[in-house]
Design a protein around this motif. Structure first.
Motif, short mmCIF file in Angstrom:
data_model
loop_
_atom_site.label_atom_id
_atom_site.label_comp_id
_atom_site.label_asym_id
_atom_site.label_seq_id
_atom_site.Cartn_x
_atom_site.Cartn_y
_atom_site.Cartn_z
N ASP A 24 19.02 4.42 0.24
CA ASP A 24 18.01 4.25 0.96
C ASP A 24 17.10 2.89 0.24
O ASP A 24 17.29 3.12 -0.97
N ILE A 25 16.91 2.21 0.88
CA ILE A 25 16.18 1.00 0.16
C ILE A 25 14.61 0.98 0.51
O ILE A 25 14.26 1.18 1.48
N ASN A 26 13.91 1.27 -0.62
CA ASN A 26 12.40 1.27 -0.38
C ASN A 26 11.65 -0.07 -0.97
O ASN A 26 11.93 -0.38 -2.18
N ILE A 27 10.84 -0.56 -0.12
CA ILE A 27 10.27 -1.82 -0.44
C ILE A 27 8.81 -1.57 -0.20
O ILE A 27 8.25 -1.07 0.67
N TRP A 28 8.02 -1.86 -1.59
CA TRP A 28 6.74 -1.71 -1.31
C TRP A 28 6.18 -3.17 -1.50
O TRP A 28 6.55 -4.02 -1.91
N TYR A 29 5.36 -3.44 -0.24
CA TYR A 29 4.87 -4.83 0.13
C TYR A 29 3.20 -4.62 0.28
O TYR A 29 3.07 -3.78 0.81
N SER A 30 2.87 -5.77 0.18
CA SER A 30 1.36 -6.10 0.73
C SER A 30 1.39 -6.79 2.00
O SER A 30 2.35 -7.67 2.26
N TYR A 31 0.41 -6.63 2.75
CA TYR A 31 0.18 -7.44 3.93
C TYR A 31 -1.28 -7.66 4.42
O TYR A 31 -2.25 -7.25 3.48
N ASN A 32 -1.59 -8.49 5.44
CA ASN A 32 -2.77 -8.51 5.75
C ASN A 32 -3.54 -9.47 4.50
O ASN A 32 -4.71 -9.12 3.96
N ASP A 33 -3.10 -10.55 4.09
CA ASP A 33 -3.56 -11.54 3.10
C ASP A 33 -3.81 -10.64 1.76
O ASP A 33 -4.72 -10.66 1.18
N ASN A 34 -2.59 -9.64 1.29
CA ASN A 34 -2.86 -8.89 0.12
C ASN A 34 -4.05 -7.84 0.07
O ASN A 34 -4.47 -7.56 -0.98
N THR A 35 -4.18 -7.44 1.24
CA THR A 35 -5.60 -6.43 1.28
C THR A 35 -5.12 -5.05 1.48
O THR A 35 -5.71 -4.03 1.27
N LYS A 36 -3.72 -4.92 2.02
CA LYS A 36 -3.24 -3.56 2.45
C LYS A 36 -1.87 -3.50 1.66
O LYS A 36 -1.08 -4.41 1.82
N THR A 37 -1.42 -2.25 1.48
CA THR A 37 0.03 -2.22 0.91
C THR A 37 0.52 -1.12 1.80
O THR A 37 0.02 -0.04 2.67
N GLU A 38 2.05 -1.04 1.84
CA GLU A 38 2.91 -0.07 2.30
C GLU A 38 4.21 -0.04 2.26
O GLU A 38 4.90 -1.08 1.34
N VAL A 39 4.73 0.86 2.24
CA VAL A 39 6.36 1.14 1.92
C VAL A 39 7.12 1.26 2.78
O VAL A 39 6.87 2.32 3.76
N VAL A 40 8.30 0.56 3.06
CA VAL A 40 9.12 0.44 4.20
C VAL A 40 10.51 1.06 3.59
O VAL A 40 10.91 0.42 2.60
#
Length: 187
Positions: A66-82
């Motif tokens: 499994d590859i887990n990537i923690w990234y930000s989105y919405n101009d660095n205002t929110k985060t999520e792990v895919v």
């Protein structure tokens, strides 16, 4: 020196008949649910694999992680792990293979030298996907039945074993040193 067949015995045993090693780098593209602004972290977990002999000079290792990537989105205002499950198949050439194995039944042992590991994680050029560079390394051993010859001592006599200094009889001095009432002592 004369070779006499009666002085040798053939032993059938299992032995390492083949060895191989392979380092692999792989690139994976992952599509998160949001357009990423930045990568905050990437890790690889849950590595599973199995190995089997593919041909006379190759072993195939099939696995997944499994590859887990923690990234930000919405101009660095929110985060999520895919998380994405990735499968792979590595063909490992055998650099050493003994042709003297008795039959075609082999056991294959695969050992991970380098667990799947993230080398680089970056946002792809068009900005919608994430590219992950992964490395892994395996060593494999092929174990099969083989026959070896060993020289036996033609002068060996099974009664000779008693004459090799293995005297286990107690002497009078050793017997006098034994404490007879040590079991009755209490600490």
């Amino acid at each position: 020196m004369t070779f006499l067949e009666k002085d040798y015995r053939e032993i059938i045993t299992k032995a390492v008949c083949g060895k191989g090693r392979k380092f692999t780098q792989a690139s994976h593209t992952i599509a998160p649910s949001h357009r990423p602004s930045s990568i905050l972290g990437c890790w690889v977990i849950n590595h599973l694999y199995n190995a089997k002999k593919k041909s006379d000079d190759e072993v195939e290792v099939n696995g997944s992680y499994d590859i887990n990537i923690w990234y930000s989105y919405n101009d660095n205002t929110k985060t999520e792990v895919v998380t994405e499950r990735v499968t792979y198949s590595d063909i490992i050439p055998l650099s050493v293979m003994d042709d003297n194995c008795i039959n075609d039944e082999y056991d294959v042992i695969a050992k991970v030298i380098q667990q799947p590991n993230c080398l680089e994680c970056k946002i792809a050029s068009k900005g919608q996907k994430i590219t992950v560079e992964i490395e892994r390394e395996f060593v494999v051993q092929v174990i099969g039945e083989t026959k070896i010859s060993v020289k036996v001592n033609p002068k060996w006599d099974k009664d000779d074993e008693d004459d090799e200094g293995w005297d286990f009889k107690l002497t009078d001095d050793e017997l006098s040193d034994v404490e007879a009432d040590f079991l009755n002592e209490k600490d």
